[in-house]
Write a protein that holds these residues in place. Sequence first.
Motif, mmCIF file in Angstrom:
data_model
loop_
_atom_site.group_PDB
_atom_site.id
_atom_site.type_symbol
_atom_site.label_atom_id
_atom_site.label_comp_id
_atom_site.label_asym_id
_atom_site.label_seq_id
_atom_site.Cartn_x
_atom_site.Cartn_y
_atom_site.Cartn_z
ATOM 1 N N ALA A 77 0.842 -1.252 -0.137
ATOM 2 C CA ALA A 77 -0.013 -0.053 0.063
ATOM 3 C C ALA A 77 0.941 1.437 0.011
ATOM 4 N N HIS B 171 -3.447 -5.698 7.039
ATOM 5 C CA HIS B 171 -3.442 -4.546 7.560
ATOM 6 C C HIS B 171 -2.447 -4.471 8.807
ATOM 7 N N GLU C 181 0.993 -2.720 7.332
ATOM 8 C CA GLU C 181 1.035 -1.330 7.001
ATOM 9 C C GLU C 181 0.032 -0.698 7.952
ATOM 10 N N GLU C 182 -0.290 -1.008 9.245
ATOM 11 C CA GLU C 182 -1.297 -0.308 9.744
ATOM 12 C C GLU C 182 -1.123 1.254 10.070
ATOM 13 N N LEU D 225 -1.792 2.667 6.090
ATOM 14 C CA LEU D 225 -3.192 2.547 5.489
ATOM 15 C C LEU D 225 -4.222 3.921 5.951
ATOM 16 N N GLN E 132 -5.538 6.398 2.860
ATOM 17 C CA GLN E 132 -7.104 6.702 2.929
ATOM 18 C C GLN E 132 -7.322 8.178 2.881
ATOM 19 N N ILE F 269 -10.320 1.982 0.984
ATOM 20 C CA ILE F 269 -9.039 1.168 0.748
ATOM 21 C C ILE F 269 -9.626 -0.253 1.312
ATOM 22 N N ALA G 40 -7.737 -3.682 2.335
ATOM 23 C CA ALA G 40 -6.445 -4.564 2.228
ATOM 24 C C ALA G 40 -6.971 -5.963 2.393
#
Length: 469
Positions: free
Chosen positions: A147, A222, A225-226, A229, A233, A240, A242
Amino acid sequence: MEFEIGHPVAMLESETCRLVLVLFPSQGHINPMLQLATILNSRGFSITIAHPEFNSPNPSNYPNFTFLPIPDGLSKSSLTVQDFHSTMLAIHRNCREPLRRFIQQMLEQNDPQGRVACIIYDALMHFAQEVAAQLNLPSINVRTSAAASMLAFAALPRANEQGYITFTDSLIQDESLKLQSLNIRDLLITMGENPSDTVLELRAATTSATRNSCAAIVNTIHFLEEEMLPKIQEYFHAPIYAIGPFHKLAPSSSSSLLKEDTGCISWLDKQASRSVLYVSFGSVASMNEEQLLETAMGLAMSERPFLWVVRPSSVGCTEWLELLPKGLQEIIGQRGCIVKWAPQKEVLAHGAVGGFWTHCGWNSTLESICEGVPMLCWPVFGDQGLDAKYISHVWKIGLELEAKLERGKIAGAIRRLMVEEEGEEIRQQAQAFKERAERSLDMGGSTNTALNELVELILSFQPQHVTSD
Ligand code: UDP
């Protein structure tokens, strides 16, 4: 946008919906897109795969899908790092109008297996978003990379002539914007320091298409790349989803363009648990003669068993391994297995494999994470530098090699990863990542939840009538 998101009461049933997925013709894009198609098909959607004629997938592996080859005007047999962008440009130029015509015909035919509900396109086929808008259809963008690459693509060093990237400057200057421990400037550097005008234009068009789509699907998990993300967004406005790792949700047919050498699995069966280093640099990256020799010497000096994929024609101007001195071939032959193409997912899942020397293509990265295999990173181009930073600096499930390959340093890095205590810590972290990836797939897990939401979104689309020519 001209289509409407329907009220839940008026939702379509998935059996009455056909989805058109538009593929980019390289192995690292074909695999995840066909996996995504398989996932959506398992939720009841009918699937049409629109793909350039170059690098066509094999339709007989997917009897449930309809395949729509698009004339691309290309006369080539393989894709290289050097011609990647020119191929992409030619595809954009040549495929757009045929794609529009084909989908228009589909809309007019009133297909009993469902009307086209939306176009789901690989981000590298950004023109499909414009085709969808012309036909009054919703579109969903798919990222087959991390992402974070969406932001890296968007953060152009300057606005382009059409001025689509208005948020660029603030993005670069925002000191607080971090990719976990990396800031946005480091992120830009990993994507190439001085991108050409062509690359900038492609990134701008891709970003613009993403912003004009109703949603983006990302083959990521998730927890990986928490922090990233929510930022993404924020910049793209659209939701988005995931829903990775796709390959674990769609563990079915092979979409390999090259023949897999399954003999290496019997070779692995004879090796000790976690003793083998798997070495592969994906479907596009190549090596020069010196790099091949340093790699071979490094593997020999490491004294570890290894399974090495050398794709035909991926080394200088030679066909395969002619450049390796005979004596060296014999030395490494006793401890190594060299193949032209491997069943990679099976290899990584094999108990004998204890490390993966990879170019950090995103599919390879995810496949390795899902099997808990620690990585030695040697990124070559595109988003691979970003993935390598994630693996080595952010997630700490691997080590990064220097760009210039030197036998002594290679052997040292292999030992650090496979033998020394440092490697044991990395292995434990990789194992923890594997378990978290598995949990994301469980009911209530992040991937499972996002997938349910995506299905609901698609079911809520109510395309309007087609505008005719
Ligand atoms: N792959 C494979 N056999 C090999 C090498 C690679 O099946 O010998 C597959 C691998 O499992 C992955 C894809 O090819 O799904 C490569 O994609 P990736 O994003 O890792 O790299 P790219 O080829 O796009 O550079």
